[in-house]
Design a protein around this motif. Structure first.
Motif, short mmCIF file in Angstrom:
data_model
loop_
_atom_site.label_atom_id
_atom_site.label_comp_id
_atom_site.label_asym_id
_atom_site.label_seq_id
_atom_site.Cartn_x
_atom_site.Cartn_y
_atom_site.Cartn_z
N PHE A 139 8.29 -5.32 -0.71
CA PHE A 139 8.79 -4.15 -1.25
C PHE A 139 7.76 -3.20 -1.61
CE2 PHE A 139 12.51 -6.59 -1.35
CZ PHE A 139 13.66 -5.95 -1.04
N ASN A 140 8.03 -2.06 -1.16
CA ASN A 140 7.19 -0.89 -1.57
C ASN A 140 8.32 -0.07 -2.35
OD1 ASN A 140 5.89 1.51 -2.44
ND2 ASN A 140 4.31 1.34 -1.01
N ALA A 141 8.84 -0.25 -3.69
CA ALA A 141 9.74 0.49 -4.26
C ALA A 141 9.51 1.86 -4.34
CB ALA A 141 10.03 -0.27 -5.50
N SER A 142 8.42 2.30 -4.75
CA SER A 142 8.25 3.59 -4.90
C SER A 142 8.06 4.55 -3.46
CB SER A 142 6.92 3.84 -5.51
OG SER A 142 5.67 3.45 -4.67
N GLN A 143 7.88 4.00 -2.36
CA GLN A 143 7.98 4.62 -1.02
C GLN A 143 9.28 4.23 -0.57
OE1 GLN A 143 5.68 6.83 0.28
NE2 GLN A 143 4.69 6.29 -2.08
N ASP A 246 18.06 3.32 -7.87
CA ASP A 246 18.87 2.59 -7.33
C ASP A 246 18.11 1.17 -6.65
OD1 ASP A 246 20.65 4.80 -7.00
OD2 ASP A 246 20.75 4.95 -5.19
N THR A 247 19.14 0.06 -6.63
CA THR A 247 18.59 -1.16 -6.11
C THR A 247 18.27 -1.05 -4.64
OG1 THR A 247 19.80 -2.22 -7.86
CG2 THR A 247 19.22 -3.31 -5.84
N LEU A 248 17.50 -1.75 -3.98
CA LEU A 248 16.93 -1.85 -2.81
C LEU A 248 17.43 -3.23 -2.11
CD1 LEU A 248 13.63 -0.28 -2.47
CD2 LEU A 248 15.61 0.86 -1.84
N ALA A 249 18.32 -3.13 -1.00
CA ALA A 249 18.52 -4.50 -0.44
C ALA A 249 18.48 -4.68 0.88
CB ALA A 249 20.07 -4.73 -1.06
N VAL A 250 18.08 -5.90 1.35
CA VAL A 250 17.82 -6.19 2.63
C VAL A 250 18.69 -7.23 3.32
CG1 VAL A 250 15.86 -6.91 4.42
CG2 VAL A 250 15.23 -5.70 2.16
N ALA A 251 19.31 -6.74 4.33
CA ALA A 251 20.06 -7.89 5.06
C ALA A 251 19.67 -7.94 6.47
CB ALA A 251 21.59 -7.09 4.99
N ILE A 252 19.86 -9.03 7.18
CA ILE A 252 19.42 -9.37 8.19
C ILE A 252 20.29 -10.26 9.03
CG2 ILE A 252 18.26 -11.91 7.47
CD1 ILE A 252 16.03 -11.37 9.45
N GLY A 253 20.33 -10.25 10.39
CA GLY A 253 21.45 -10.65 11.31
C GLY A 253 20.78 -10.80 12.52
N ILE A 254 21.35 -12.33 13.28
CA ILE A 254 20.91 -12.60 14.75
C ILE A 254 22.06 -12.22 15.24
CG2 ILE A 254 20.35 -14.31 16.28
CD1 ILE A 254 18.74 -15.57 13.99
N THR A 255 22.22 -11.33 16.54
CA THR A 255 23.31 -10.89 17.01
C THR A 255 23.18 -11.47 18.45
OG1 THR A 255 22.74 -8.77 17.92
CG2 THR A 255 23.81 -8.94 15.86
N PHE A 256 24.38 -11.98 19.37
CA PHE A 256 24.18 -12.34 20.67
C PHE A 256 25.04 -11.34 21.70
CE2 PHE A 256 23.36 -15.89 17.84
CZ PHE A 256 22.27 -16.67 18.65
N GLY A 257 24.75 -11.44 22.88
CA GLY A 257 25.21 -10.50 23.89
C GLY A 257 25.33 -10.91 25.21
N THR A 258 26.33 -10.14 25.99
CA THR A 258 26.39 -10.46 27.28
C THR A 258 26.00 -9.03 28.21
OG1 THR A 258 28.15 -11.91 26.76
CG2 THR A 258 28.27 -10.75 28.90
N PRO A 259 25.18 -9.26 29.10
CA PRO A 259 24.55 -8.15 29.83
C PRO A 259 25.67 -7.81 30.74
CG PRO A 259 23.19 -10.27 29.98
CD PRO A 259 24.31 -10.44 29.25
N ILE A 276 22.52 -11.35 3.38
CA ILE A 276 21.72 -10.43 2.54
C ILE A 276 20.43 -11.18 1.98
CG2 ILE A 276 21.71 -9.29 0.34
CD1 ILE A 276 24.54 -8.66 0.40
N LEU A 277 19.26 -10.65 2.47
CA LEU A 277 18.21 -11.69 2.53
C LEU A 277 17.33 -11.22 1.15
CD1 LEU A 277 15.89 -13.23 3.89
CD2 LEU A 277 14.97 -11.09 4.86
N LYS A 278 17.54 -10.26 0.67
CA LYS A 278 16.45 -10.00 -0.55
C LYS A 278 16.92 -8.77 -1.13
CE LYS A 278 13.05 -11.85 -2.76
NZ LYS A 278 12.70 -13.15 -3.25
N VAL A 279 16.79 -8.66 -2.68
CA VAL A 279 17.20 -7.60 -3.31
C VAL A 279 16.10 -7.28 -4.30
CG1 VAL A 279 18.95 -6.87 -5.23
CG2 VAL A 279 19.82 -8.14 -3.24
N CYS A 280 15.61 -6.01 -4.25
CA CYS A 280 14.62 -5.50 -5.26
C CYS A 280 15.16 -4.72 -6.34
CB CYS A 280 13.72 -4.69 -4.37
SG CYS A 280 12.30 -4.05 -5.51
N LEU A 281 15.30 -5.28 -7.57
CA LEU A 281 15.81 -4.46 -8.77
C LEU A 281 14.66 -3.41 -9.35
CD1 LEU A 281 17.10 -7.33 -10.75
CD2 LEU A 281 18.09 -6.04 -8.91
N PRO A 282 15.22 -2.32 -9.76
CA PRO A 282 14.40 -1.10 -10.01
C PRO A 282 13.60 -1.59 -11.24
CG PRO A 282 16.56 -0.57 -10.31
CD PRO A 282 16.75 -1.56 -9.72
N SER A 283 12.47 -1.24 -11.31
CA SER A 283 11.58 -1.41 -12.62
C SER A 283 11.78 -0.54 -13.94
CB SER A 283 10.14 -1.57 -12.20
OG SER A 283 9.59 -0.29 -11.90
#
Length: 283
Positions: A139-143, A246-259, A276-283
Motif C-alpha cells: 500500500f501507498n496510503a498517501s497516494q 478512509d480505510t483502503l481495502a483490496v478484493a481479489i477474484g478469479i472468474t471463469f468464462g465461456t467464449p 477480501i484480500l487486505k485492508v489498510c487502516l489509516p495512520s
C-alpha cells in the motif's frame, strides 16, 4: 420458520402465512404474519432495546452497502447471498465502538476494518483452494495506490480451476471504506452527512485459455485524487482531502468464462472464487 415439503409449492401470501425462497436454498420457507404494532414498537418501554437496535440497523445496512460497492466487480463469483454476512461484519464493528452508547454507535472501518481480511465470497470453493501461494500487497496510503504481486500460476500445482471452463482471468479491486456516524437521525460519513464519497477502481488481467501456465505479474491500481467540494463561506470550490481518513481495502477474484466469439467472453456467474484480500487502516 417452517419449510414447505409436502403441500403444493407456492410463493407469496396465503391467509396468515407468507412463503418465500432464499438465494442459498432450494426450499420454500413459511412464516406467520403479525407481531407488535408500529406504535407499540415506537412508544412502549418494553421495546426500548428494539428501538436501539433498529436505530443502529440503518448504519449496518449502509456499511454492508459500502462493502457490496467494493465487491461489485467480483461479486459475480459469489455462490451465496452476501448481504447477511456483510451486515454481520458491520454489526461486529459497530458493537466495538468504545465511545457512543447503544443506539448511537458508529461503524469504524478505520479502527476495526482488519476483521474484513479473508472474507470469502464462496462456500463451495475458497479462494485458496483455487489459487495457492502468497499474494503480496504493498500500500501507498498517501497516494491511495497499491501494487499487488500475483504469483506464477501453474495448472495442477498452485492453480486448480473450478469446472471445465475455457477461459479465466484475475480481477482486483481497490476501494475506500468511510467510517459511518449517526448524524441527524441517519447514518453517514462524518465529513459530509450521508454522502459516502466512496471510490473504487478495478484491474482485470487478460483472459487466459486452456491449461497454459501464467508467469508472475504485478497489478498496480491508483485511485482518483480527492474530490472538489464547495466552500459555502467563500462561495468557491476547494480541494479537501475528504477521503484521506478512509480505510483502503483490496478484493481479489478469479472468474471463469465461456467464449461467445473470438473477441467476446461471457463471464459465468456464481463460478470461481473471491475474497477480501487486505485492508489498510489509516495512520
Amino acid at each position: 420458520m417452517a419449510i414447505l415439503i409436502t403441500l403444493t409449492e407456492f410463493n407469496g401470501s396465503l391467509g396468515n402465512i407468507s412463503a418465500y425462497r432464499r438465494k442459498d436454498s432450494d426450499k420454500v420457507i413459511l412464516r406467520m404474519k403479525g407481531g407488535a404494532t408500529k406504535k407499540k414498537i415506537k412508544t412502549a418501554k418494553s421495546f426500548e432495546r428494539t428501538r436501539e437496535l433498529n436505530a443502529e440497523w440503518g448504519g449496518c445496512a449502509k456499511a454492508a452497502g459500502s462493502l457490496r460497492d467494493l465487491l461489485v466487480h467480483i461479486a459475480p463469483v459469489a455462490d451465496y447471498n452476501l448481504s447477511g454476512p456483510l451486515t454481520a461484519l458491520a454489526k461486529n464493528m459497530q458493537t466495538r465502538d468504545p465511545i457512543h452508547q447503544r443506539g448511537e454507535r458508529s461503524i469504524l472501518f478505520s479502527r476495526f476494518g482488519s476483521i474484513l481480511e479473508g472474507f470469502q465470497l464462496n462456500k463451495k470453493n475458497s479462494f485458496e483452494s483455487v489459487l495457492r501461494g502468497s499474494i503480496d500487497v504493498q500500500f501507498n496510503a498517501s497516494q491511495r495506490s497499491i501494487v499487488v504481486q500475483l504469483p506464477e500460476m501453474i495448472h495442477g500445482i498452485n492453480f486448480h480451476p473450478v469446472g471445465n471452463y475455457a477461459a479465466w482471468r484475475i480481477v482486483v479491486t481497490l476501494g475506500t471504506l468511510p467510517d459511518l456516524y449517526l448524524l441527524d437521525g441517519k447514518y453517514g460519513s462524518g465529513l459530509n452527512g450521508d454522502l459516502h464519497n466512496q471510490v473504487a477502481k478495478t484491474w482485470y488481467s487478460e483472459w487466459q485459455f486452456g491449461t497454459k501456465n501464467v508467469v508472475a505479474q504485478n497489478c498496480t491500481i491508483q485511485l482518483p485524487p480527492p474530490t472538489s467540494i464547495s466552500d459555502d463561506k467563500k462561495n468557491k470550490a476547494t480541494e479537501e482531502p475528504i477521503n484521506i481518513s478512509d480505510t483502503l481495502a483490496v478484493a481479489i477474484g478469479i472468474t471463469f468464462g465461456t467464449p461467445l466469439t473470438d473477441q467476446l467472453i461471457k463471464t459465468n456467474k456464481h463460478v470461481g472464487a473471491g475474497k477480501i484480500l487486505k485492508v489498510c487502516l489509516p495512520s
